[in-house]
Design a protein around this motif. Structure first.
Motif, PDB file in Angstrom:
ATOM      1  N   TYR A  47      -0.087   5.755 -10.215  1.00 14.39           N
ATOM      2  CA  TYR A  47       0.030   4.706  -9.213  1.00 14.39           C
ATOM      3  C   TYR A  47      -1.021   4.888  -8.117  1.00 14.39           C
ATOM      4  O   TYR A  47      -1.322   6.008  -7.726  1.00 14.39           O
ATOM      5  N   MET A  48      -1.531   3.760  -7.631  1.00 14.38           N
ATOM      6  CA  MET A  48      -2.442   3.761  -6.487  1.00 14.38           C
ATOM      7  C   MET A  48      -2.005   2.650  -5.543  1.00 14.38           C
ATOM      8  O   MET A  48      -1.691   1.545  -5.988  1.00 14.38           O
ATOM      9  N   ILE A  49      -1.991   2.966  -4.257  1.00  7.77           N
ATOM     10  CA  ILE A  49      -1.709   1.951  -3.246  1.00  7.77           C
ATOM     11  C   ILE A  49      -2.872   1.955  -2.260  1.00  7.77           C
ATOM     12  O   ILE A  49      -3.218   2.993  -1.695  1.00  7.77           O
ATOM     13  N   PHE A  50      -3.476   0.795  -2.095  1.00  8.58           N
ATOM     14  CA  PHE A  50      -4.574   0.607  -1.151  1.00  8.58           C
ATOM     15  C   PHE A  50      -4.018  -0.097   0.078  1.00  8.58           C
ATOM     16  O   PHE A  50      -3.216  -1.019  -0.053  1.00  8.58           O
ATOM     17  N   SER A  51      -4.450   0.339   1.273  1.00  7.93           N
ATOM     18  CA  SER A  51      -3.950  -0.276   2.496  1.00  7.93           C
ATOM     19  C   SER A  51      -5.059  -0.376   3.544  1.00  7.93           C
ATOM     20  O   SER A  51      -5.784   0.588   3.777  1.00  7.93           O
ATOM     21  N   GLY A  52      -5.147  -1.545   4.159  1.00  9.03           N
ATOM     22  CA  GLY A  52      -6.110  -1.746   5.227  1.00  9.03           C
ATOM     23  C   GLY A  52      -5.668  -1.174   6.559  1.00  9.03           C
ATOM     24  O   GLY A  52      -6.487  -0.934   7.443  1.00  9.03           O
ATOM     25  N   SER A  53      -4.371  -0.935   6.724  1.00  5.17           N
ATOM     26  CA  SER A  53      -3.845  -0.455   8.010  1.00  5.17           C
ATOM     27  C   SER A  53      -3.230   0.932   7.932  1.00  5.17           C
ATOM     28  O   SER A  53      -2.547   1.360   8.858  1.00  5.17           O
ATOM     29  N   GLY A  54      -3.407   1.617   6.821  1.00  7.25           N
ATOM     30  CA  GLY A  54      -2.854   2.952   6.688  1.00  7.25           C
ATOM     31  C   GLY A  54      -1.458   2.934   6.095  1.00  7.25           C
ATOM     32  O   GLY A  54      -0.986   1.912   5.589  1.00  7.25           O
ATOM     33  N   PHE A  55      -0.791   4.078   6.184  1.00  9.76           N
ATOM     34  CA  PHE A  55       0.487   4.271   5.515  1.00  9.76           C
ATOM     35  C   PHE A  55       1.504   4.892   6.463  1.00  9.76           C
ATOM     36  O   PHE A  55       1.140   5.654   7.360  1.00  9.76           O
ATOM     37  N   THR A  56       2.770   4.584   6.223  1.00 14.84           N
ATOM     38  CA  THR A  56       3.821   5.195   7.025  1.00 14.84           C
ATOM     39  C   THR A  56       3.915   6.682   6.679  1.00 14.84           C
ATOM     40  O   THR A  56       3.503   7.111   5.587  1.00 14.84           O
ATOM     41  N   GLU A  57       4.460   7.441   7.595  1.00 13.62           N
ATOM     42  CA  GLU A  57       4.640   8.875   7.365  1.00 13.62           C
ATOM     43  C   GLU A  57       5.528   9.124   6.154  1.00 13.62           C
ATOM     44  O   GLU A  57       5.283  10.034   5.362  1.00 13.62           O
ATOM     45  N   GLU A  58       6.556   8.307   6.011  1.00 13.72           N
ATOM     46  CA  GLU A  58       7.480   8.463   4.885  1.00 13.72           C
ATOM     47  C   GLU A  58       6.762   8.292   3.541  1.00 13.72           C
ATOM     48  O   GLU A  58       6.954   9.078   2.611  1.00 13.72           O
ATOM     49  N   LEU A  59       5.891   7.286   3.436  1.00 14.28           N
ATOM     50  CA  LEU A  59       5.150   7.084   2.195  1.00 14.28           C
ATOM     51  C   LEU A  59       4.154   8.220   1.963  1.00 14.28           C
ATOM     52  O   LEU A  59       3.984   8.679   0.835  1.00 14.28           O
ATOM     53  N   CYS A  60       3.529   8.693   3.013  1.00 10.41           N
ATOM     54  CA  CYS A  60       2.608   9.838   2.888  1.00 10.41           C
ATOM     55  C   CYS A  60       3.354  11.073   2.376  1.00 10.41           C
ATOM     56  O   CYS A  60       2.822  11.810   1.525  1.00 10.41           O
ATOM     57  N   ILE A  62       6.014  11.099   0.482  1.00 13.10           N
ATOM     58  CA  ILE A  62       6.304  10.883  -0.935  1.00 13.10           C
ATOM     59  C   ILE A  62       5.067  11.182  -1.776  1.00 13.10           C
ATOM     60  O   ILE A  62       5.135  11.876  -2.793  1.00 13.10           O
ATOM     61  N   ALA A  63       3.917  10.660  -1.346  1.00 13.05           N
ATOM     62  CA  ALA A  63       2.673  10.860  -2.104  1.00 13.05           C
ATOM     63  C   ALA A  63       2.295  12.336  -2.182  1.00 13.05           C
ATOM     64  O   ALA A  63       1.809  12.803  -3.218  1.00 13.05           O
ATOM     65  N   GLU A  64       2.527  13.077  -1.113  1.00 11.95           N
ATOM     66  CA  GLU A  64       2.206  14.508  -1.113  1.00 11.95           C
ATOM     67  C   GLU A  64       3.075  15.288  -2.086  1.00 11.95           C
ATOM     68  O   GLU A  64       2.658  16.319  -2.597  1.00 11.95           O
ATOM     69  N   ARG A  66       4.108  14.185  -5.001  1.00 10.60           N
ATOM     70  CA  ARG A  66       3.922  13.703  -6.374  1.00 10.60           C
ATOM     71  C   ARG A  66       2.454  13.850  -6.788  1.00 10.60           C
ATOM     72  O   ARG A  66       1.570  13.720  -5.967  1.00 10.60           O
ATOM     73  N   ASN A  67       2.228  14.027  -8.064  1.00  8.28           N
ATOM     74  CA  ASN A  67       0.842  14.077  -8.538  1.00  8.28           C
ATOM     75  C   ASN A  67       0.433  12.780  -9.239  1.00  8.28           C
ATOM     76  O   ASN A  67      -0.675  12.677  -9.743  1.00  8.28           O
ATOM     77  N   ASP A  68       1.316  11.769  -9.258  1.00 14.35           N
ATOM     78  CA  ASP A  68       1.006  10.505  -9.920  1.00 14.35           C
ATOM     79  C   ASP A  68       0.848   9.337  -8.942  1.00 14.35           C
ATOM     80  O   ASP A  68       0.731   8.189  -9.360  1.00 14.35           O
ATOM     81  N   LEU A  69       0.827   9.620  -7.649  1.00 12.93           N
ATOM     82  CA  LEU A  69       0.694   8.575  -6.628  1.00 12.93           C
ATOM     83  C   LEU A  69      -0.455   8.916  -5.704  1.00 12.93           C
ATOM     84  O   LEU A  69      -0.485   9.986  -5.091  1.00 12.93           O
ATOM     85  N   GLU A  70      -1.408   7.994  -5.600  1.00 10.08           N
ATOM     86  CA  GLU A  70      -2.561   8.181  -4.715  1.00 10.08           C
ATOM     87  C   GLU A  70      -2.592   7.048  -3.691  1.00 10.08           C
ATOM     88  O   GLU A  70      -2.493   5.872  -4.057  1.00 10.08           O
ATOM     89  N   LEU A  71      -2.718   7.415  -2.432  1.00  6.66           N
ATOM     90  CA  LEU A  71      -2.829   6.444  -1.346  1.00  6.66           C
ATOM     91  C   LEU A  71      -4.291   6.370  -0.927  1.00  6.66           C
ATOM     92  O   LEU A  71      -4.926   7.392  -0.676  1.00  6.66           O
TER      93      LEU A  71
END
Length: 82
Positions: A47-60, A62-64, A66-71
């Motif tokens: 999974y990849m999520i692209f964001s123009g305004s960044g990411f919430t701490e909670e999503l960050c 989660i991504a940290e 997991r090895n299958d999610l890239e922000l």
């Protein structure tokens, strides 16, 4: 969605792109996970999520964990773009 063949590994990449005036949160991640249920025939899904305004701490967090999610932020793609 993209299909990747890397040696013997064959996997799908599901991506979401958000360009809003607020940080992207866990709802984007939940939607991607839901959509992955419709993807069949691959060794794995990433999974990849692209964001123009960044990411919430909670999503960050989660991504940290997991090895299958890239922000990916605009700054990741274009360092010093502002």
């Amino acid at each position: 969605m993209a299909e990747v063949v890397d040696g013997k590994e064959w996997y799908a990449i599901l991506a979401e792109c958000k360009f809003r005036n607020r940080k992207t949160g866990t709802s984007a991640w939940e939607e991607l996970r839901y959509r992955s249920g419709f993807v069949k025939g691959y060794n794995s899904v990433r999974y990849m999520i692209f964001s123009g305004s960044g990411f919430t701490e909670e999503l960050c967090d989660i991504a940290e964990s997991r090895n299958d999610l890239e922000l990916v932020s605009l700054d990741d793609m274009f360092p010093g773009w502002e």
